[in-house]
Design a protein around this motif. Structure first.
Motif, short mmCIF file in Angstrom:
data_model
loop_
_atom_site.label_atom_id
_atom_site.label_comp_id
_atom_site.label_asym_id
_atom_site.label_seq_id
_atom_site.Cartn_x
_atom_site.Cartn_y
_atom_site.Cartn_z
N ASP A 187 -3.79 -3.08 -4.29
CA ASP A 187 -2.99 -1.89 -4.62
C ASP A 187 -1.51 -2.04 -4.24
O ASP A 187 -0.72 -1.13 -4.48
CB ASP A 187 -3.53 -0.65 -3.88
N GLY A 188 -1.16 -3.14 -3.58
CA GLY A 188 0.23 -3.34 -3.18
C GLY A 188 0.30 -3.82 -1.75
O GLY A 188 -0.72 -3.84 -1.04
N PRO A 189 1.52 -4.20 -1.28
CA PRO A 189 1.67 -4.75 0.07
C PRO A 189 1.28 -3.74 1.14
O PRO A 189 1.38 -2.53 0.94
CB PRO A 189 3.16 -5.06 0.16
N ARG A 190 0.80 -4.27 2.27
CA ARG A 190 0.40 -3.44 3.41
C ARG A 190 0.91 -4.11 4.69
O ARG A 190 0.82 -5.34 4.79
CB ARG A 190 -1.12 -3.35 3.52
N THR A 191 1.37 -3.35 5.61
CA THR A 191 1.75 -3.92 6.90
C THR A 191 0.49 -4.18 7.73
O THR A 191 -0.57 -3.59 7.47
CB THR A 191 2.63 -2.94 7.70
N GLY A 192 0.61 -5.05 8.73
CA GLY A 192 -0.52 -5.32 9.62
C GLY A 192 -1.02 -4.05 10.29
O GLY A 192 -2.21 -3.73 10.22
N MET A 251 -19.08 -11.87 0.34
CA MET A 251 -17.89 -11.97 1.18
C MET A 251 -18.00 -11.00 2.35
O MET A 251 -18.49 -9.89 2.18
CB MET A 251 -16.66 -11.68 0.31
N GLN A 252 -17.51 -11.42 3.47
CA GLN A 252 -17.49 -10.59 4.67
C GLN A 252 -16.81 -9.25 4.31
O GLN A 252 -15.78 -9.23 3.63
CB GLN A 252 -16.70 -11.36 5.74
N GLU A 253 -17.43 -8.13 4.75
CA GLU A 253 -17.03 -6.81 4.23
C GLU A 253 -15.57 -6.45 4.53
O GLU A 253 -14.84 -5.98 3.66
CB GLU A 253 -17.96 -5.75 4.82
N THR A 254 -15.13 -6.71 5.77
CA THR A 254 -13.75 -6.36 6.13
C THR A 254 -12.76 -7.14 5.26
O THR A 254 -11.73 -6.63 4.84
CB THR A 254 -13.48 -6.67 7.61
N ARG A 255 -13.11 -8.43 4.99
CA ARG A 255 -12.19 -9.25 4.17
C ARG A 255 -12.09 -8.68 2.76
O ARG A 255 -11.01 -8.63 2.17
CB ARG A 255 -12.67 -10.69 4.14
N ALA A 256 -13.24 -8.26 2.24
CA ALA A 256 -13.22 -7.66 0.89
C ALA A 256 -12.38 -6.38 0.90
O ALA A 256 -11.63 -6.12 -0.04
CB ALA A 256 -14.65 -7.37 0.44
N GLN A 257 -12.49 -5.60 1.99
CA GLN A 257 -11.69 -4.36 2.09
C GLN A 257 -10.20 -4.67 2.15
O GLN A 257 -9.39 -3.98 1.55
CB GLN A 257 -12.11 -3.56 3.32
N ILE A 258 -9.85 -5.73 2.88
CA ILE A 258 -8.43 -6.12 2.96
C ILE A 258 -7.93 -6.51 1.57
O ILE A 258 -6.85 -6.07 1.14
CB ILE A 258 -8.24 -7.28 3.97
N LEU A 259 -8.73 -7.29 0.84
CA LEU A 259 -8.31 -7.70 -0.51
C LEU A 259 -8.17 -6.49 -1.42
O LEU A 259 -7.23 -6.39 -2.22
CB LEU A 259 -9.31 -8.70 -1.10
N ASP A 260 -9.13 -5.55 -1.31
CA ASP A 260 -9.06 -4.33 -2.13
C ASP A 260 -7.77 -3.56 -1.84
O ASP A 260 -7.10 -3.08 -2.75
CB ASP A 260 -10.27 -3.42 -1.87
N ALA A 261 -7.44 -3.47 -0.54
CA ALA A 261 -6.23 -2.74 -0.17
C ALA A 261 -5.00 -3.45 -0.72
O ALA A 261 -4.10 -2.83 -1.31
CB ALA A 261 -6.15 -2.61 1.35
N LEU A 262 -4.95 -4.78 -0.56
CA LEU A 262 -3.78 -5.54 -1.00
C LEU A 262 -3.65 -5.55 -2.53
O LEU A 262 -2.56 -5.73 -3.06
CB LEU A 262 -3.83 -6.97 -0.46
N THR A 286 1.16 -13.66 1.32
CA THR A 286 2.47 -13.95 1.92
C THR A 286 2.89 -12.80 2.82
O THR A 286 2.56 -11.64 2.55
CB THR A 286 3.56 -14.13 0.83
N SER A 287 3.62 -13.16 3.88
CA SER A 287 4.16 -12.13 4.77
C SER A 287 5.57 -11.80 4.27
O SER A 287 6.44 -12.65 4.26
CB SER A 287 4.23 -12.65 6.20
N THR A 288 5.79 -10.57 3.83
CA THR A 288 7.10 -10.15 3.32
C THR A 288 7.62 -9.01 4.18
O THR A 288 6.93 -8.56 5.11
CB THR A 288 6.97 -9.64 1.86
N ASP A 289 8.82 -8.52 3.84
CA ASP A 289 9.38 -7.38 4.59
C ASP A 289 8.51 -6.14 4.44
O ASP A 289 8.49 -5.27 5.31
CB ASP A 289 10.80 -7.07 4.08
N ASP A 290 7.78 -6.08 3.30
CA ASP A 290 6.89 -4.92 3.09
C ASP A 290 5.51 -5.11 3.72
O ASP A 290 4.65 -4.25 3.60
CB ASP A 290 6.69 -4.68 1.59
#
Ligand code: BT5
Length: 306
Positions: A14-19, A1-12, A48-52
Motif C-alpha cells: 500500500d506504500g512506504p512505512r516507517t519501522g 510464508m511466515q504470517e508476520t512477513r506476509a503482513q509486512i509485505l501486504d502493508a508495504l 529499500t530504506s528511504t526517507d519515507d
C-alpha cells in the motif's frame, strides 16, 4: 510464508512505512520488524530504506519468497537455484522426519524420471516435489500421481495452455511432452509413511535445451510467471488431495488416453487394446481381444482413436 512477513509485505504493497509505524500496525517490536525485513530481503524481496521508511521496490521472480507469498496451502517452500533432484532432497527431508514441504528448484543436475530414466531439467523449469504424510493405505499412492497431473493441467488453464494427460503421468500438448510426474513413497501396507510427488514442468526453456518430443511453455505461449504457476499447482494439488473423490472424475475429464487404441508395456509383457477407463487408485482398464486387462503400472503409447 511466515504470517508476520506476509503482513509486512501486504502493508508495504500500500506504500512506504516507517519501522515504528510497522511495529505499531502489527503490534510487534521494532527489532522484530527489522529482523523480518532482513529475512524478506534474503528471500529476494527488494525493500529499500528511504526517507519515507521501508519501500517495496521489487518482488522476486522465482524462489521460496515468490512462491510462498499469497500461497494458500499449509506447506513450507525450500528453494534451490540448482540441486541434483528435488525428489532426492524431499526423500532426505522425509528421512529426517519432515512433512508438508515443497522442494523447488530452477535447475536440476540429476533429475530423474521413472525407472531411473533421465529427466532433463535445465534452468528455467518448474521442478518441484511435494512431501506429505497422507493417512492412506500404500496401495492408494497412485491416485496422488493422478492428482498432480490434474493440478498441473488446471494451473495451466489461466496461462492459456490446453494440456491433456496421457496415462499415467505425462502432460502433453498435441503429442509433445510438457510435464512428467514421479511419485515415490515408503510405508506399511496399511499406511503411507511418506509420499513425495515430483512434478517437472518445462516452463521458460527453449526447445533446443530439451530432448526430442518435448515441448515447453516458452514454445507454446512465451515466458510465464513461474512463481504464480508453481503456487497454483501446489494449491490445486492440495485442494484435490483434500477431496479425494474428485480426483478420478477430474482426471477422466482431462485425459487423452481414454477411448484410444493403446500399447502398454508392463513388467509382464505388452498389452494392446482400447483404453476404456481409469479405476481407483489409477488403474488403466484396457479392452483387448482376449478380455479386459487392468494395468497398474507401465509405459503407455497412444496408437490411434479406437
Ligand atoms: C517422468 O518420467 O515423466 C517423470 C518426470 C519427473 C520429473 C520431476 S522434476 C521434479 C522431480 N525431481 C526429479 O528428479 N524428478 C521429478 P518418465 O515417464 O519415465 O519419462 C522420462 C522420459 O521423458 C525420458 O526417458 C525422456 O524420454 C523424456 N524426457 C526427459 N526429460 C524431459 C523433459 N524435460 N521434458 C519432456 N520429456 C523429457
Amino acid at each position: 510464508m511466515q504470517e508476520t512477513r506476509a503482513q509486512i509485505l501486504d502493508a508495504l504493497a500500500d506504500g512506504p512505512r516507517t519501522g515504528p509505524g510497522l511495529a505499531e500496525e502489527l503490534d510487534i517490536s521494532r527489532a522484530a520488524v527489522w529482523k523480518h525485513v532482513e529475512a524478506l530481503r534474503e528471500d529476494g524481496f527488494d525493500i529499500t530504506s528511504t526517507d519515507d521508511g521501508y519501500e517495496l521496490t521489487a518482488i522476486p521472480e522465482f524462489g521460496a519468497g515468490a512462491v510462498s507469498y499469497g500461497l494458500d496451502a499449509p506447506v513450507t517452500i525450500e528453494y534451490h537455484d540448482a540441486i541434483p533432484s528435488t525428489n532426492e532432497r524431499a526423500r532426505e527431508l522425509a528421512a529426517a522426519g519432515a512433512e508438508n514441504v515443497v522442494v523447488l528448484a530452477d535447475e536440476q543436475t540429476g533429475g530423474r524420471g521413472r525407472l531411473e530414466r533421465e529427466w532433463s531439467s535445465p534452468s528455467g523449469g518448474i521442478w518441484l516435489s511435494v512431501l506429505t504424510r497422507p493417512p492412506e493405505p500404500a496401495m492408494h499412492a497412485p491416485v496422488f500421481t493422478l492428482a498432480a497431473a490434474v493440478a498441473t493441467v488446471r494451473a495451466l488453464g489461466p496461462v492459456g495452455v490446453d494440456a491433456s494427460i496421457k496415462w499415467p503421468n505425462d502432460l502433453l500438448v498435441e503429442n509433445d511432452k510438457l510435464a512428467g510426474i514421479l511419485t515415490e513413497m515408503e510405508g506399511e501396507a496399511d499406511r503411507i509413511g511418506w509420499l513425495v510427488v515430483g512434478i517437472g514442468l518445462n516452463a521458460n526453456i527453449g526447445a533446443e535445451d530439451l530432448p526430442a518430443g518435448a515441448t515447453s511453455l516458452l514454445e507454446e505461449v512465451g515466458p510465464v510467471d513461474r512463481a504464480a504457476l508453481a503456487r497454483d499447482i501446489i494449491e490445486e494439488y492440495w485442494k484435490l488431495t483434500e477431496a479425494p473423490d474428485t480426483i478420478l472424475p477430474a482426471w477422466r475429464e482431462h485425459a487423452s488416453t481414454l477411448g484410444k487404441q493403446v500399447r502398454v508395456e508392463t513388467a509382464d509383457g505388452v498389452i494392446v487394446g482400447t483404453a476404456t477407463d481409469v479405476s481407483f487408485p489409477g488403474t488403466l482398464v484396457v479392452e483387448t481381444k482376449s478380455g479386459t486387462e487392468h494395468v497398474t503400472t507401465g509405459d503407455c503409447e497412444h496408437l490411434r482413436p479406437a
